[in-house]
Design a protein around this motif. Sequence first.
Motif, PDB file in Angstrom:
ATOM      1  N   VAL A   1      15.298  11.697  90.226  1.00 17.82           N
ATOM      2  CA  VAL A   1      14.000  11.278  90.763  1.00 17.82           C
ATOM      3  C   VAL A   1      14.235  10.466  92.033  1.00 17.82           C
ATOM      4  O   VAL A   1      15.356  10.008  92.287  1.00 17.82           O
ATOM      5  CB  VAL A   1      13.202  10.448  89.725  1.00 17.82           C
ATOM      6  N   PRO A   2      13.206  10.287  92.861  1.00 21.28           N
ATOM      7  CA  PRO A   2      13.390   9.566  94.129  1.00 21.28           C
ATOM      8  C   PRO A   2      13.867   8.128  93.915  1.00 21.28           C
ATOM      9  O   PRO A   2      13.655   7.520  92.854  1.00 21.28           O
ATOM     10  CB  PRO A   2      11.976   9.591  94.737  1.00 21.28           C
ATOM     11  N   ASN A   3      14.519   7.591  94.931  1.00 16.33           N
ATOM     12  CA  ASN A   3      14.974   6.202  94.901  1.00 16.33           C
ATOM     13  C   ASN A   3      13.806   5.261  94.605  1.00 16.33           C
ATOM     14  O   ASN A   3      12.718   5.412  95.155  1.00 16.33           O
ATOM     15  CB  ASN A   3      15.604   5.815  96.236  1.00 16.33           C
ATOM     16  N   GLY A   4      14.073   4.292  93.750  1.00 16.36           N
ATOM     17  CA  GLY A   4      13.039   3.340  93.359  1.00 16.36           C
ATOM     18  C   GLY A   4      12.363   3.690  92.043  1.00 16.36           C
ATOM     19  O   GLY A   4      11.660   2.860  91.461  1.00 16.36           O
ATOM     20  N   TRP A   5      12.578   4.927  91.584  1.00 18.19           N
ATOM     21  CA  TRP A   5      11.964   5.386  90.332  1.00 18.19           C
ATOM     22  C   TRP A   5      12.989   5.537  89.205  1.00 18.19           C
ATOM     23  O   TRP A   5      12.644   5.922  88.092  1.00 18.19           O
ATOM     24  CB  TRP A   5      11.264   6.724  90.550  1.00 18.19           C
ATOM     25  N   GLU A   6      14.257   5.220  89.472  1.00 16.43           N
ATOM     26  CA  GLU A   6      15.322   5.490  88.504  1.00 16.43           C
ATOM     27  C   GLU A   6      15.154   4.712  87.203  1.00 16.43           C
ATOM     28  O   GLU A   6      15.593   5.166  86.143  1.00 16.43           O
ATOM     29  CB  GLU A   6      16.696   5.149  89.097  1.00 16.43           C
ATOM     30  N   ILE A   7      14.542   3.532  87.273  1.00 20.18           N
ATOM     31  CA  ILE A   7      14.327   2.721  86.077  1.00 20.18           C
ATOM     32  C   ILE A   7      12.905   2.907  85.547  1.00 20.18           C
ATOM     33  O   ILE A   7      12.685   2.968  84.335  1.00 20.18           O
ATOM     34  CB  ILE A   7      14.581   1.231  86.375  1.00 20.18           C
ATOM     35  N   VAL A   8      11.964   3.035  86.456  1.00 26.39           N
ATOM     36  CA  VAL A   8      10.555   3.147  86.070  1.00 26.39           C
ATOM     37  C   VAL A   8      10.310   4.390  85.216  1.00 26.39           C
ATOM     38  O   VAL A   8       9.640   4.329  84.174  1.00 26.39           O
ATOM     39  CB  VAL A   8       9.649   3.191  87.325  1.00 26.39           C
ATOM     40  N   ILE A   9      10.855   5.532  85.642  1.00 28.48           N
ATOM     41  CA  ILE A   9      10.629   6.788  84.925  1.00 28.48           C
ATOM     42  C   ILE A   9      11.254   6.759  83.528  1.00 28.48           C
ATOM     43  O   ILE A   9      10.571   7.089  82.539  1.00 28.48           O
ATOM     44  CB  ILE A   9      11.140   7.986  85.749  1.00 28.48           C
ATOM     45  N   PRO A  10      12.533   6.388  83.367  1.00 31.13           N
ATOM     46  CA  PRO A  10      13.071   6.287  82.007  1.00 31.13           C
ATOM     47  C   PRO A  10      12.285   5.309  81.136  1.00 31.13           C
ATOM     48  O   PRO A  10      12.053   5.580  79.951  1.00 31.13           O
ATOM     49  CB  PRO A  10      14.505   5.804  82.227  1.00 31.13           C
ATOM     50  N   ALA A  11      11.861   4.189  81.714  1.00 33.14           N
ATOM     51  CA  ALA A  11      11.085   3.212  80.942  1.00 33.14           C
ATOM     52  C   ALA A  11       9.770   3.831  80.463  1.00 33.14           C
ATOM     53  O   ALA A  11       9.347   3.635  79.316  1.00 33.14           O
ATOM     54  CB  ALA A  11      10.810   1.968  81.789  1.00 33.14           C
ATOM     55  N   GLY A  12       9.123   4.594  81.345  1.00 31.90           N
ATOM     56  CA  GLY A  12       7.887   5.273  80.970  1.00 31.90           C
ATOM     57  C   GLY A  12       8.127   6.300  79.873  1.00 31.90           C
ATOM     58  O   GLY A  12       7.337   6.423  78.931  1.00 31.90           O
ATOM     59  N   ILE A  13       9.226   7.034  79.994  1.00 30.46           N
ATOM     60  CA  ILE A  13       9.570   8.035  78.975  1.00 30.46           C
ATOM     61  C   ILE A  13       9.825   7.357  77.631  1.00 30.46           C
ATOM     62  O   ILE A  13       9.357   7.820  76.581  1.00 30.46           O
ATOM     63  CB  ILE A  13      10.799   8.851  79.417  1.00 30.46           C
ATOM     64  N   PHE A  14      10.563   6.233  77.655  1.00 31.19           N
ATOM     65  CA  PHE A  14      10.822   5.494  76.415  1.00 31.19           C
ATOM     66  C   PHE A  14       9.514   5.087  75.737  1.00 31.19           C
ATOM     67  O   PHE A  14       9.312   5.313  74.546  1.00 31.19           O
ATOM     68  CB  PHE A  14      11.641   4.231  76.694  1.00 31.19           C
ATOM     69  N   ALA A  15       8.631   4.474  76.516  1.00 30.61           N
ATOM     70  CA  ALA A  15       7.397   3.919  75.961  1.00 30.61           C
ATOM     71  C   ALA A  15       6.474   5.006  75.405  1.00 30.61           C
ATOM     72  O   ALA A  15       5.989   4.916  74.270  1.00 30.61           O
ATOM     73  CB  ALA A  15       6.669   3.095  77.026  1.00 30.61           C
ATOM     74  N   VAL A  16       6.240   6.037  76.193  1.00 29.15           N
ATOM     75  CA  VAL A  16       5.323   7.098  75.771  1.00 29.15           C
ATOM     76  C   VAL A  16       5.910   7.882  74.592  1.00 29.15           C
ATOM     77  O   VAL A  16       5.176   8.275  73.672  1.00 29.15           O
ATOM     78  CB  VAL A  16       5.015   8.043  76.946  1.00 29.15           C
ATOM     79  N   SER A  17       7.219   8.061  74.582  1.00 28.25           N
ATOM     80  CA  SER A  17       7.850   8.804  73.489  1.00 28.25           C
ATOM     81  C   SER A  17       7.799   8.025  72.180  1.00 28.25           C
ATOM     82  O   SER A  17       7.812   8.630  71.097  1.00 28.25           O
ATOM     83  CB  SER A  17       9.301   9.151  73.845  1.00 28.25           C
ATOM     84  N   LEU A  18       7.738   6.708  72.259  1.00 26.00           N
ATOM     85  CA  LEU A  18       7.550   5.912  71.042  1.00 26.00           C
ATOM     86  C   LEU A  18       6.224   6.290  70.382  1.00 26.00           C
ATOM     87  O   LEU A  18       6.131   6.416  69.157  1.00 26.00           O
ATOM     88  CB  LEU A  18       7.570   4.415  71.363  1.00 26.00           C
ATOM     89  N   TYR A  19       5.199   6.478  71.205  1.00 30.67           N
ATOM     90  CA  TYR A  19       3.904   6.927  70.681  1.00 30.67           C
ATOM     91  C   TYR A  19       4.047   8.303  70.041  1.00 30.67           C
ATOM     92  O   TYR A  19       3.508   8.565  68.956  1.00 30.67           O
ATOM     93  CB  TYR A  19       2.866   6.972  71.799  1.00 30.67           C
ATOM     94  N   THR A  20       4.783   9.187  70.707  1.00 28.53           N
ATOM     95  CA  THR A  20       4.976  10.545  70.195  1.00 28.53           C
ATOM     96  C   THR A  20       5.581  10.529  68.803  1.00 28.53           C
ATOM     97  O   THR A  20       5.096  11.182  67.875  1.00 28.53           O
ATOM     98  CB  THR A  20       5.889  11.353  71.134  1.00 28.53           C
ATOM     99  N   PHE A  21       6.644   9.755  68.636  1.00 26.47           N
ATOM    100  CA  PHE A  21       7.343   9.733  67.355  1.00 26.47           C
ATOM    101  C   PHE A  21       6.581   8.961  66.279  1.00 26.47           C
ATOM    102  O   PHE A  21       6.797   9.194  65.084  1.00 26.47           O
ATOM    103  CB  PHE A  21       8.743   9.135  67.546  1.00 26.47           C
TER     104      PHE A  21
END
Length: 220
Positions: free
Chosen positions: A75-95
């Motif tokens: 992903v573009p520079n500046g999003w390397e932490i934001v995107i994984p963090a978003g994936i972690f959070a939303v996937s918690l809802y999924t599971f």
Amino acid sequence: LGFLAIISILNSNLIGAFLWLGLALLVDGIDGTIARKIGVADKTPNLDGTILDSIVDYLNYVIIPSLMIYWFQMVPNGWEIVIPAGIFAVSLYTFANINMKTDDYYFSGFPALWNIVVLYFYILNTNHYINLIVVISLLILTFIPLKFVHPLRVKKLRNITIFCTIIWSATTLKLITTSPEINLFNDEKIVLTIWILSSLYFITICGSRSLKDIHFYVND
């Protein structure tokens, strides 16, 4: 297998990571069937395989692909932490969502298959900004009740779906083990075309099932 995928990532071996995750995906596809076949629930009433399955799936489908996005700068520079963090959070809802699966074994909303998403990023060699848009879109789709097929448990067209799953898996293996120096669009046209067609099958079956629900709600 997930741990071996992590080791591959730390060694900057993206193909190795995909291969280990592929084996993990295979195991995940058959472990439930085997467990039901031999009656694990009856033989071990004090153990909950569903919880164990979710723990392993969160590692292989969420944490490891997120690490791949960060480590290999997908992903573009500046999003390397934001995107994984978003994936972690939303996937918690999924599971945690008890309504994640429908009565006919479709997933309701995007089912956190981030390992597959990252695989498509690699094979199609998509632009970082396209990857960013796709990830954000799928995060949103997690909360929208579109239907995503479980390739082994959905009964409708099961034989065709399993056949397409085998074809997709075989062509995927061929594509990811092809030398990175080879242009897949030029030198692996046939394999790539079959892979894309099998992918379109899954998109079609998911889309038709989702439209069926929309039609039902409109008429209701």
